[in-house]
Write a protein that holds these residues in place. Structure first.
Motif, PDB file in Angstrom:
ATOM      1  N   GLN A   1     -22.853  27.409 -10.418  1.00 24.37           N
ATOM      2  CA  GLN A   1     -22.995  28.509  -9.466  1.00 24.37           C
ATOM      3  C   GLN A   1     -23.953  28.133  -8.331  1.00 24.37           C
ATOM      4  N   ALA A   2     -25.042  27.471  -8.676  1.00 20.58           N
ATOM      5  CA  ALA A   2     -26.026  27.065  -7.672  1.00 20.58           C
ATOM      6  C   ALA A   2     -25.440  26.014  -6.725  1.00 20.58           C
ATOM      7  N   ALA A   3     -24.672  25.056  -7.268  1.00 24.14           N
ATOM      8  CA  ALA A   3     -24.062  24.018  -6.433  1.00 24.14           C
ATOM      9  C   ALA A   3     -23.016  24.622  -5.505  1.00 24.14           C
ATOM     10  N   ASN A   4     -22.269  25.610  -6.001  1.00 25.94           N
ATOM     11  CA  ASN A   4     -21.291  26.308  -5.175  1.00 25.94           C
ATOM     12  C   ASN A   4     -21.980  27.009  -4.010  1.00 25.94           C
ATOM     13  N   LYS A   5     -23.057  27.697  -4.318  1.00 23.55           N
ATOM     14  CA  LYS A   5     -23.806  28.402  -3.284  1.00 23.55           C
ATOM     15  C   LYS A   5     -24.403  27.427  -2.285  1.00 23.55           C
TER      16      LYS A   5
ATOM     17  N   VAL B   1     -17.603  17.802   3.916  1.00 18.94           N
ATOM     18  CA  VAL B   1     -19.026  18.056   4.124  1.00 18.94           C
ATOM     19  C   VAL B   1     -19.821  16.761   3.935  1.00 18.94           C
ATOM     20  N   LEU B   2     -19.467  15.983   2.916  1.00 19.98           N
ATOM     21  CA  LEU B   2     -20.123  14.687   2.688  1.00 19.98           C
ATOM     22  C   LEU B   2     -19.949  13.787   3.903  1.00 19.98           C
ATOM     23  N   LYS B   3     -18.749  13.759   4.444  1.00 20.66           N
ATOM     24  CA  LYS B   3     -18.461  12.951   5.637  1.00 20.66           C
ATOM     25  C   LYS B   3     -19.340  13.354   6.817  1.00 20.66           C
ATOM     26  N   LEU B   4     -19.459  14.652   7.039  1.00 21.86           N
ATOM     27  CA  LEU B   4     -20.262  15.140   8.160  1.00 21.86           C
ATOM     28  C   LEU B   4     -21.746  14.871   7.957  1.00 21.86           C
TER      29      LEU B   4
ATOM     30  N   ILE C   1     -18.137  19.866  -5.515  1.00 17.06           N
ATOM     31  CA  ILE C   1     -17.496  20.739  -6.487  1.00 17.06           C
ATOM     32  C   ILE C   1     -16.050  20.280  -6.681  1.00 17.06           C
ATOM     33  N   THR C   2     -15.676  19.972  -7.910  1.00 15.28           N
ATOM     34  CA  THR C   2     -14.333  19.465  -8.185  1.00 15.28           C
ATOM     35  C   THR C   2     -13.265  20.427  -7.699  1.00 15.28           C
ATOM     36  N   GLU C   3     -13.454  21.720  -7.962  1.00 14.61           N
ATOM     37  CA  GLU C   3     -12.460  22.714  -7.563  1.00 14.61           C
ATOM     38  C   GLU C   3     -12.408  22.904  -6.040  1.00 14.61           C
ATOM     39  N   ARG C   4     -13.388  22.351  -5.348  1.00  9.21           N
ATOM     40  CA  ARG C   4     -13.421  22.393  -3.884  1.00  9.21           C
ATOM     41  C   ARG C   4     -13.565  20.963  -3.358  1.00  9.21           C
ATOM     42  N   MET C   5     -12.742  20.072  -3.930  1.00  2.09           N
ATOM     43  CA  MET C   5     -12.888  18.650  -3.665  1.00  2.09           C
ATOM     44  C   MET C   5     -12.781  18.312  -2.182  1.00  2.09           C
ATOM     45  N   ASN C   6     -11.739  18.805  -1.521  1.00  2.00           N
ATOM     46  CA  ASN C   6     -11.542  18.443  -0.116  1.00  2.00           C
ATOM     47  C   ASN C   6     -12.671  18.964   0.771  1.00  2.00           C
ATOM     48  N   GLU C   7     -13.085  20.191   0.534  1.00  2.00           N
ATOM     49  CA  GLU C   7     -14.228  20.742   1.269  1.00  2.00           C
ATOM     50  C   GLU C   7     -15.468  19.880   1.045  1.00  2.00           C
TER      51      GLU C   7
END
Length: 201
Positions: free
Chosen positions: A127-131, A60-63, A50-56
């Motif tokens: 919304q689904a990707a955020n969830k 998560v991708l790293k983990l 999610i662009t607006e949650r880029m760092n998160e």
């Protein structure tokens, strides 16, 4: 550019649910059923950030894929506050103004039924990707992700300071530079600096 021109363009454009169309691997097959298309995208992709949650998203991708910290480090774009593009078009630099949403456009996005219908699928996908991101964080463990996020943000501060003098395709004054520090056009700028930064830690 005026609000009226922009609104007319959006209503006359034939591009509906652009993100669904771009991400769906079977475009056209399930596009008539928006819910089905969103479900298919979430099923076919291992991860959607999610662009607006880029760092998160990057943490998560790293983990998930057991990446190294330097695999997800990046330099923040100067275009967020206004800046020049990559200079590819006509080999000249074009200035991009700072992003903003006027009062008229905000009202349009909030109330225009044509726009809402044309973006209904993309909003559902968002919304689904955020969830999905929240559920993945819960699965990995929120404490684990928060700790990793803190380490990532510390590394990002070092990266922004150490690699602040990288050469971009266009200078601050709008001159095209043939030699620059980007991997491709204005993408992955400072990649060598970031790799060296990791090597010297």
């Amino acid at each position: 550019p005026t609000d009226a021109n922009f609104q007319r363009y959006l209503q006359e454009s034939n591009q509906n649910n652009l993100y669904i169309f771009s991400l769906h691997t079977h475009a056209g097959k399930h596009m008539m059923n928006i819910t089905r298309a969103v479900e298919q995208i979430l099923y076919e992709y291992n991860f959607i950030g999610i662009t607006e949650r880029m760092n998160e998203s990057l943490v998560v991708l790293k983990l998930l894929f057991r990446l190294e910290m330097n695999d997800i480090l990046y330099l923040k774009s100067t275009k967020q506050s206004g800046g020049f593009d990559d200079g590819i078009y006509n080999n000249s630099c074009t200035y991009i103004v700072k992003s903003f949403v006027s009062t008229g456009m905000k009202e349009f996005f909030d109330t225009n039924h044509v726009w809402k219908e044309r973006t209904r699928g993309d909003i559902l996908l968002y919304q689904a990707a955020n969830k999905s991101l929240d559920m993945t964080i819960d699965s990995l463990g929120r404490r684990v992700v928060e700790k990793e996020l803190q380490e990532f943000e510390r590394a990002m501060k070092v990266a922004q300071e150490t690699c602040r003098n990288v050469k971009l395709p266009c200078t601050d004054g709008g001159s095209r530079q043939q030699k620059h520090d980007c991997l491709y056009w204005d993408l992955a700028c400072g990649y060598e600096c970031l790799e060296n930064l990791h090597a010297t830690e």
